[in-house]
Design a protein around this motif. Sequence first.
Motif, PDB file in Angstrom:
ATOM      1  N   ILE A 180     -35.206  -4.584 -14.728  1.00  0.00           N
ATOM      2  CA  ILE A 180     -36.665  -5.080 -14.788  1.00  0.00           C
ATOM      3  C   ILE A 180     -37.190  -5.206 -13.383  1.00  0.00           C
ATOM      4  N   MET A 181     -36.197  -5.757 -12.393  1.00  0.00           N
ATOM      5  CA  MET A 181     -36.564  -5.656 -10.991  1.00  0.00           C
ATOM      6  C   MET A 181     -36.892  -4.281 -10.272  1.00  0.00           C
ATOM      7  N   ARG A 182     -36.352  -3.254 -10.611  1.00  0.00           N
ATOM      8  CA  ARG A 182     -36.491  -2.016  -9.993  1.00  0.00           C
ATOM      9  C   ARG A 182     -37.720  -1.463 -10.542  1.00  0.00           C
ATOM     10  N   ASN A 183     -38.301  -1.766 -11.941  1.00  0.00           N
ATOM     11  CA  ASN A 183     -39.463  -1.128 -12.423  1.00  0.00           C
ATOM     12  C   ASN A 183     -40.590  -2.207 -11.936  1.00  0.00           C
ATOM     13  N   ALA A 216     -47.244   7.426 -12.032  1.00  0.00           N
ATOM     14  CA  ALA A 216     -47.308   6.124 -12.657  1.00  0.00           C
ATOM     15  C   ALA A 216     -47.083   6.507 -14.145  1.00  0.00           C
ATOM     16  N   ASP A 217     -47.748   7.530 -14.770  1.00  0.00           N
ATOM     17  CA  ASP A 217     -47.788   8.020 -15.959  1.00  0.00           C
ATOM     18  C   ASP A 217     -46.268   8.065 -16.445  1.00  0.00           C
ATOM     19  N   ARG A 218     -45.639   8.993 -15.565  1.00  0.00           N
ATOM     20  CA  ARG A 218     -44.511   9.615 -15.978  1.00  0.00           C
ATOM     21  C   ARG A 218     -43.389   8.249 -16.134  1.00  0.00           C
ATOM     22  N   ARG A 219     -43.505   7.254 -15.192  1.00  0.00           N
ATOM     23  CA  ARG A 219     -42.867   6.100 -15.252  1.00  0.00           C
ATOM     24  C   ARG A 219     -43.072   5.285 -16.542  1.00  0.00           C
ATOM     25  N   ALA A 220     -44.388   5.150 -16.940  1.00  0.00           N
ATOM     26  CA  ALA A 220     -44.840   4.404 -18.070  1.00  0.00           C
ATOM     27  C   ALA A 220     -43.974   4.978 -19.510  1.00  0.00           C
ATOM     28  N   VAL A 221     -43.869   6.350 -19.320  1.00  0.00           N
ATOM     29  CA  VAL A 221     -43.342   7.160 -20.439  1.00  0.00           C
ATOM     30  C   VAL A 221     -41.871   6.840 -20.458  1.00  0.00           C
ATOM     31  N   ASN A 222     -41.310   6.853 -19.237  1.00  0.00           N
ATOM     32  CA  ASN A 222     -39.910   6.708 -19.186  1.00  0.00           C
ATOM     33  C   ASN A 222     -39.494   5.140 -19.580  1.00  0.00           C
ATOM     34  N   ILE A 223     -40.276   4.335 -19.109  1.00  0.00           N
ATOM     35  CA  ILE A 223     -39.998   2.569 -19.409  1.00  0.00           C
ATOM     36  C   ILE A 223     -39.918   2.589 -20.737  1.00  0.00           C
ATOM     37  N   ASP A 236     -43.372  -7.480 -22.182  1.00  0.00           N
ATOM     38  CA  ASP A 236     -42.630  -7.389 -21.019  1.00  0.00           C
ATOM     39  C   ASP A 236     -42.787  -5.857 -20.598  1.00  0.00           C
ATOM     40  N   ARG A 237     -42.786  -5.131 -21.600  1.00  0.00           N
ATOM     41  CA  ARG A 237     -43.188  -3.681 -21.362  1.00  0.00           C
ATOM     42  C   ARG A 237     -44.169  -3.293 -20.780  1.00  0.00           C
ATOM     43  N   ARG A 238     -45.324  -4.218 -21.144  1.00  0.00           N
ATOM     44  CA  ARG A 238     -46.580  -4.044 -20.908  1.00  0.00           C
ATOM     45  C   ARG A 238     -46.811  -4.256 -19.100  1.00  0.00           C
ATOM     46  N   LYS A 239     -45.906  -5.159 -19.037  1.00  0.00           N
ATOM     47  CA  LYS A 239     -46.150  -5.752 -17.487  1.00  0.00           C
ATOM     48  C   LYS A 239     -45.565  -4.845 -16.542  1.00  0.00           C
ATOM     49  N   LEU A 240     -44.614  -3.770 -17.163  1.00  0.00           N
ATOM     50  CA  LEU A 240     -44.145  -3.072 -15.954  1.00  0.00           C
ATOM     51  C   LEU A 240     -44.692  -1.847 -15.782  1.00  0.00           C
ATOM     52  N   SER A 286     -35.710  14.019 -26.591  1.00  0.00           N
ATOM     53  CA  SER A 286     -36.036  13.482 -25.135  1.00  0.00           C
ATOM     54  C   SER A 286     -35.169  13.942 -24.212  1.00  0.00           C
ATOM     55  N   GLN A 287     -34.154  14.716 -24.300  1.00  0.00           N
ATOM     56  CA  GLN A 287     -33.369  15.111 -23.152  1.00  0.00           C
ATOM     57  C   GLN A 287     -34.065  16.127 -22.237  1.00  0.00           C
ATOM     58  N   MET A 288     -34.838  17.032 -22.758  1.00  0.00           N
ATOM     59  CA  MET A 288     -35.596  17.923 -21.845  1.00  0.00           C
ATOM     60  C   MET A 288     -37.045  17.312 -21.209  1.00  0.00           C
ATOM     61  N   LEU A 289     -37.083  16.161 -21.405  1.00  0.00           N
ATOM     62  CA  LEU A 289     -38.471  15.530 -21.040  1.00  0.00           C
ATOM     63  C   LEU A 289     -38.462  15.406 -19.399  1.00  0.00           C
ATOM     64  N   ASP A 290     -37.462  15.225 -18.940  1.00  0.00           N
ATOM     65  CA  ASP A 290     -37.306  14.826 -17.539  1.00  0.00           C
ATOM     66  C   ASP A 290     -37.877  16.501 -16.866  1.00  0.00           C
ATOM     67  N   LYS A 291     -36.899  17.326 -17.257  1.00  0.00           N
ATOM     68  CA  LYS A 291     -37.360  18.627 -16.717  1.00  0.00           C
ATOM     69  C   LYS A 291     -38.796  19.145 -16.987  1.00  0.00           C
ATOM     70  N   ALA A 292     -39.202  18.824 -18.268  1.00  0.00           N
ATOM     71  CA  ALA A 292     -40.910  19.100 -18.285  1.00  0.00           C
ATOM     72  C   ALA A 292     -41.806  18.443 -17.286  1.00  0.00           C
ATOM     73  N   PHE A 293     -41.309  16.966 -17.378  1.00  0.00           N
ATOM     74  CA  PHE A 293     -42.200  16.151 -16.152  1.00  0.00           C
ATOM     75  C   PHE A 293     -41.903  16.782 -14.915  1.00  0.00           C
ATOM     76  N   TYR A 294     -40.646  17.055 -14.346  1.00  0.00           N
ATOM     77  CA  TYR A 294     -40.578  17.772 -13.005  1.00  0.00           C
ATOM     78  C   TYR A 294     -41.357  18.951 -12.835  1.00  0.00           C
ATOM     79  N   GLU A 295     -41.297  19.996 -14.045  1.00  0.00           N
ATOM     80  CA  GLU A 295     -42.083  21.208 -13.745  1.00  0.00           C
ATOM     81  C   GLU A 295     -43.270  20.895 -13.705  1.00  0.00           C
ATOM     82  N   GLU A 296     -44.044  20.005 -14.489  1.00  0.00           N
ATOM     83  CA  GLU A 296     -45.367  19.559 -14.248  1.00  0.00           C
ATOM     84  C   GLU A 296     -45.869  19.026 -12.734  1.00  0.00           C
TER      85      GLU A 296
END
Length: 351
Positions: A180-183, A216-223, A236-240, A286-296
């Motif tokens: 939570i501190m990191r985010n 910011a949007d990518r972090r929102a999805v990952n959170i 709590d989720r909304r606050k991050l 959701s495993q390939m989501l990181d790669k899809a975000f990196y490509e974008e």
Amino acid sequence: MYGFEAMTFNIHGGYLEAIVRGHRSGLLTAADYNNLCQCETLDDIKMHLTATEYGPYLQNEPSPLHTTTIVEKCTLKLVDEYKHMLCQATEPLSTFLEYITYGHMIDNVVLIVTGTLHERDVQELLEKCHPLGMFDSIATLAVAQNMRELYRLVLVDTPLAPYFSECITSEDLDDMNIEIMRNTLYKAYLEDFYRFCQKLGGATAEIMSDLLAFEADRRAVNITINSIGTELTRDDRRKLYSSFGLLYPYGHEELAVCEDIDQVRGVMEKYPPYQSTFSKLSYGESQMLDKAFYEEEVKRLCLSFEQQFHYGVFFAYMRLREQEIRNLMWISECVAQNQKSRVHDSVVFIF
């Protein structure tokens, strides 16, 4: 003033923009990646990289090589280039370049605090820290028992101090609180960086707004995905979530109530720029989501070089070089572990 950067930009920024565009031309091409993917051993990878800009950093390394050595030397090249640019920069570019490293500082703080919690050796943890995120008192992070001590003893003198105001509590540090501190820190950092870029105005504000909004949007999805099934409440989720980006505010309201990956996908597909990213995934995956975000992200970063007279190219270059190092780490690991069939799974081509 937007559109008039050409008149004054080159007085202070022209030399460094030329330097960073020169560095960009040294990024590995698709042909380089195809050759690297054919390598049988780490020494083959080293031999191929010797013919690129990484050559001087790897040529004196003895065999047998390790993946960590390759990644370390490639990162050292990035750090040297960054320090050279920072030495030459004047305000406000020097502050902009410093902002780029704050994310690494946050990661280093979290790495050391988490490692100390699990009773790892501090020296061993310091070796794993990213060199761009180092600061003088980083080794003393290990003595802190809670957020308040962490701030009072160590972080009050670092650039991260203003971001800590939202997460100073007396609760003991455990894995959940640290995440939570990191985010919370990342949220404060992205919002501060966004405000700074808006203040700069012109093409820098336009291009960096897009790149930071995507982050910011990518972090929102990952959170959202990482908090499914945990005790984190919707509030709590909304606050991050960061208070800007394409998803702000209505997308954040919808993401806060998502209970599984398919619901997250349903929310994201309402936003045209993210439809193509999620169309690459099959349902429930959701495993390939990181790669899809990196490509974008890589696509957006490359586009920032199409425009001149702005600071976005410095941010884009640093991110592209970091992506290249991730690619090299993945290829090296696949070769070292004899898993060459998986070598294309996580490689994101830059050009």
